[in-house]
Design a protein around this motif. Structure first.
Motif, short mmCIF file in Angstrom:
data_model
loop_
_atom_site.label_atom_id
_atom_site.label_comp_id
_atom_site.label_asym_id
_atom_site.label_seq_id
_atom_site.Cartn_x
_atom_site.Cartn_y
_atom_site.Cartn_z
N ALA A 100 0.83 -1.20 0.00
CA ALA A 100 0.00 0.00 0.00
C ALA A 100 0.87 1.25 0.00
O ALA A 100 0.60 2.22 -0.74
CB ALA A 100 -0.92 0.00 1.21
N ALA A 101 1.94 1.25 0.80
CA ALA A 101 2.85 2.39 0.84
C ALA A 101 3.54 2.59 -0.50
O ALA A 101 3.70 3.73 -0.98
CB ALA A 101 3.87 2.21 1.95
N THR A 102 3.93 1.50 -1.13
CA THR A 102 4.57 1.58 -2.44
C THR A 102 3.62 2.16 -3.47
O THR A 102 4.00 3.02 -4.28
CB THR A 102 5.03 0.18 -2.89
OG1 THR A 102 5.96 -0.35 -1.94
CG2 THR A 102 5.69 0.25 -4.27
N LEU A 103 2.37 1.72 -3.44
CA LEU A 103 1.37 2.24 -4.38
C LEU A 103 1.15 3.74 -4.15
O LEU A 103 1.02 4.51 -5.12
CB LEU A 103 0.06 1.46 -4.23
CG LEU A 103 -1.09 1.88 -5.15
CD1 LEU A 103 -0.68 1.79 -6.61
CD2 LEU A 103 -2.32 1.03 -4.88
N GLN A 104 1.08 4.15 -2.88
CA GLN A 104 0.92 5.57 -2.59
C GLN A 104 2.08 6.38 -3.16
O GLN A 104 1.86 7.43 -3.79
CB GLN A 104 0.85 5.79 -1.07
CG GLN A 104 -0.48 5.39 -0.44
CD GLN A 104 -0.42 5.52 1.07
OE1 GLN A 104 0.14 4.65 1.74
NE2 GLN A 104 -0.99 6.59 1.59
N LEU B 292 -4.48 7.66 -4.07
CA LEU B 292 -3.58 8.16 -3.03
C LEU B 292 -4.35 8.59 -1.79
O LEU B 292 -3.99 8.23 -0.66
CB LEU B 292 -2.78 9.35 -3.59
CG LEU B 292 -1.89 10.10 -2.61
CD1 LEU B 292 -0.75 9.23 -2.13
CD2 LEU B 292 -1.35 11.38 -3.27
N ILE B 293 -5.42 9.35 -1.97
CA ILE B 293 -6.20 9.84 -0.84
C ILE B 293 -6.93 8.71 -0.15
O ILE B 293 -7.01 8.66 1.09
CB ILE B 293 -7.19 10.92 -1.33
CG1 ILE B 293 -6.42 12.14 -1.83
CG2 ILE B 293 -8.16 11.33 -0.22
CD1 ILE B 293 -7.28 13.14 -2.57
N PHE C 292 -6.39 7.94 3.82
CA PHE C 292 -7.45 7.99 4.83
C PHE C 292 -7.76 6.61 5.42
O PHE C 292 -8.28 6.51 6.52
CB PHE C 292 -8.74 8.58 4.23
CG PHE C 292 -8.81 10.08 4.31
CD1 PHE C 292 -8.76 10.72 5.54
CD2 PHE C 292 -8.94 10.84 3.16
CE1 PHE C 292 -8.82 12.11 5.62
CE2 PHE C 292 -9.02 12.23 3.24
CZ PHE C 292 -8.96 12.87 4.46
N SER C 293 -7.41 5.58 4.70
CA SER C 293 -7.69 4.23 5.20
C SER C 293 -6.82 3.89 6.41
O SER C 293 -7.15 2.98 7.19
CB SER C 293 -7.46 3.20 4.09
OG SER C 293 -6.07 3.07 3.82
N GLY C 294 -5.70 4.61 6.55
CA GLY C 294 -4.77 4.30 7.64
C GLY C 294 -3.75 3.25 7.27
O GLY C 294 -2.93 2.86 8.10
N PHE C 295 -3.78 2.78 6.02
CA PHE C 295 -2.83 1.77 5.58
C PHE C 295 -1.57 2.44 5.02
O PHE C 295 -1.51 3.65 4.85
CB PHE C 295 -3.46 0.88 4.50
CG PHE C 295 -4.72 0.20 4.93
CD1 PHE C 295 -4.90 -0.20 6.25
CD2 PHE C 295 -5.74 -0.06 4.02
CE1 PHE C 295 -6.06 -0.84 6.66
CE2 PHE C 295 -6.91 -0.69 4.42
CZ PHE C 295 -7.07 -1.08 5.75
N GLY C 296 -0.59 1.66 4.68
CA GLY C 296 0.58 2.15 3.97
C GLY C 296 1.36 3.19 4.75
O GLY C 296 1.79 2.97 5.88
N LEU C 297 1.54 4.36 4.14
CA LEU C 297 2.35 5.41 4.73
C LEU C 297 1.81 5.89 6.07
O LEU C 297 2.57 6.17 6.99
CB LEU C 297 2.45 6.60 3.76
CG LEU C 297 3.21 6.34 2.45
CD1 LEU C 297 3.14 7.56 1.55
CD2 LEU C 297 4.67 5.99 2.75
N GLU C 298 0.49 5.98 6.18
CA GLU C 298 -0.10 6.42 7.44
C GLU C 298 0.20 5.44 8.56
O GLU C 298 0.42 5.84 9.71
CB GLU C 298 -1.62 6.61 7.27
CG GLU C 298 -2.33 7.14 8.51
CD GLU C 298 -1.89 8.54 8.91
OE1 GLU C 298 -2.13 8.90 10.07
OE2 GLU C 298 -1.31 9.26 8.06
N LYS C 299 0.22 4.17 8.24
CA LYS C 299 0.53 3.15 9.24
C LYS C 299 1.97 3.32 9.74
O LYS C 299 2.24 3.16 10.94
CB LYS C 299 0.37 1.76 8.60
CG LYS C 299 0.59 0.59 9.56
CD LYS C 299 -0.54 0.47 10.55
CE LYS C 299 -0.40 -0.80 11.39
NZ LYS C 299 -1.47 -0.92 12.39
#
Length: 374
Positions: free
Chosen positions: A241-245, A275-276, A280-287
């Protein structure tokens, strides 16, 4: 700052896209051929998508509040209160940036008192926040159209979402976003140039409605993702998810850096949507980023500063030539002066807005407006 009150990734993106808008307006300093981020105006779509997401979140909050309280205002009164709350949130920055720009332009143009009064008469509808209704004739800051379009769009969508949420979220908003963007694509080629009159509305207002509806769709998708993954993603899933963002962000930035408005805008708007949604899902970079208290504080500051920067930069770009004439100063010198003025003014607007809030002069006005609506 509460960790639950802000989204680190979204706040960093707010700041990033505000900076891109500032660099995009270097076109007034350097010309289109040497402009930084020639396609940077597409960044405004990010702000509309996020605003639409938060719009639906506000509707859901209002639903819970009505369930908890026996009394309930009519939908008109509730919508009025919602809009006043929204305006109250950005009013200090908006008014501060506007008046600084108004007097800055008057001073560099050496206007007389009579000319100042005439300029205020010409620019009033921008100050009133309703210029995107069609009443707009002049203005001192073209970047402020966004707030007017957002408020007018929310005035239409909020009561509909409150009364017909299921139909709006599952049917009307997705189709409205699709059809409105499709209309802009077929008639205009791209969604930008907000001051273009389409015969019944400004292009910017149609763009705002489509963007807000897209934000509602993103919010519904995030809700579904969270329901489907109550325990979150695995470590591998978050890494993907972070890679996709990062890929989406990099592709969007590259497109805005080199490409003027085209029909390809809609593809990169879809990447912004992804990206948004993931942010907002809290996955990837936000995690990964959300665990740091320092990043929470930094992103919160940058998220707030981004509004002041966005609202308080354009008049410097448009009038830097009256301070540093092109025939006497190199482009790099004028560009450096523009950026220094823009970023320093962002801090000034932010600081004065905080002083405004500490004195709370808007509270009396807010209470008065609430009383008059009943």
């Amino acid at each position: 700052m509460s960790r639950t009150s802000r989204n680190v990734t979204i706040d960093f993106q707010r700041f990033l896209f505000s900076v891109i808008v500032v660099l995009h307006h270097s076109r007034y300093v350097l010309g289109d051929e040497h402009c930084y981020f020639l396609g940077g105006s597409l960044a405004v779509e990010f702000f509309f998508f996020v605003s639409g997401y938060l719009l639906l979140a506000s509707v859901e909050k209002a639903e819970k509040s009505c369930m908890a309280n026996a009394g309930q205002d009519g939908i008109g009164t509730e919508t009025f209160h919602f809009l006043m709350h929204k305006i109250h949130g950005f009013l200090p920055e908006f008014l501060t940036a506007w008046w600084i720009g108004f007097f800055f332009i008057g001073i560099v143009r050496r206007l007389s008192l009579h000319q100042f009064l005439k300029a205020f008469e010409d620019d009033f509808w921008e100050l009133s926040l309703v210029k995107m209704s069609g009443l707009f004739t002049h203005g001192i800051d073209g970047a402020m159209w966004y707030l007017s379009a957002m408020i007018l769009g929310m005035a239409v969508l909020y009561p509909l979402l409150r009364k017909k949420k299921d139909a709006m979220t599952h049917l009307v908003c997705p189709l409205a976003a699709l059809f409105l963007y499709g209309y802009l694509c077929r008639t205009e080629g791209h969604p930008r140039d907000p001051a273009v009159w389409l015969g019944f509305a400004y292009k910017g207002l149609i763009r705002a409605l489509a963007g807000l509806c897209t934000g509602v769709v993103i919010c519904m998708a995030v809700r579904k993702m969270k329901r489907e993954t109550p325990n979150g993603l695995t470590r591998l899933g978050n890494a993907l998810a972070a890679t996709l963002q990062l890929v989406c962000l990099a592709l969007v930035i590259r497109y805005m850096a080199v490409q003027k408005p085209t029909r390809y805008d809609y593809f990169y708007m879809f990447l912004l949507l992804v990206l948004i949604l993931l942010s907002f899902s809290g996955f990837g970079l936000e995690k990964a980023l959300g665990k740091s208290e320092f990043l929470h504080r930094l992103s919160g500051f940058l998220g707030k500063y981004s509004l002041s920067l966005y609202l308080g930069h354009l008049y410097f770009a448009q009038h830097i030539g009256e301070i540093l004439p092109e025939e006497a100063y190199a482009g790099k010198t004028r560009m450096a002066a523009y950026l220094v003025l823009a970023f320093l003014n962002g801090f000034l607007v932010m600081g004065l807005a905080e002083i405004w809030r500490e004195k709370k002069p808007g509270e009396k006005l807010k209470r008065l407006l609430v009383k008059t609506s009943r």
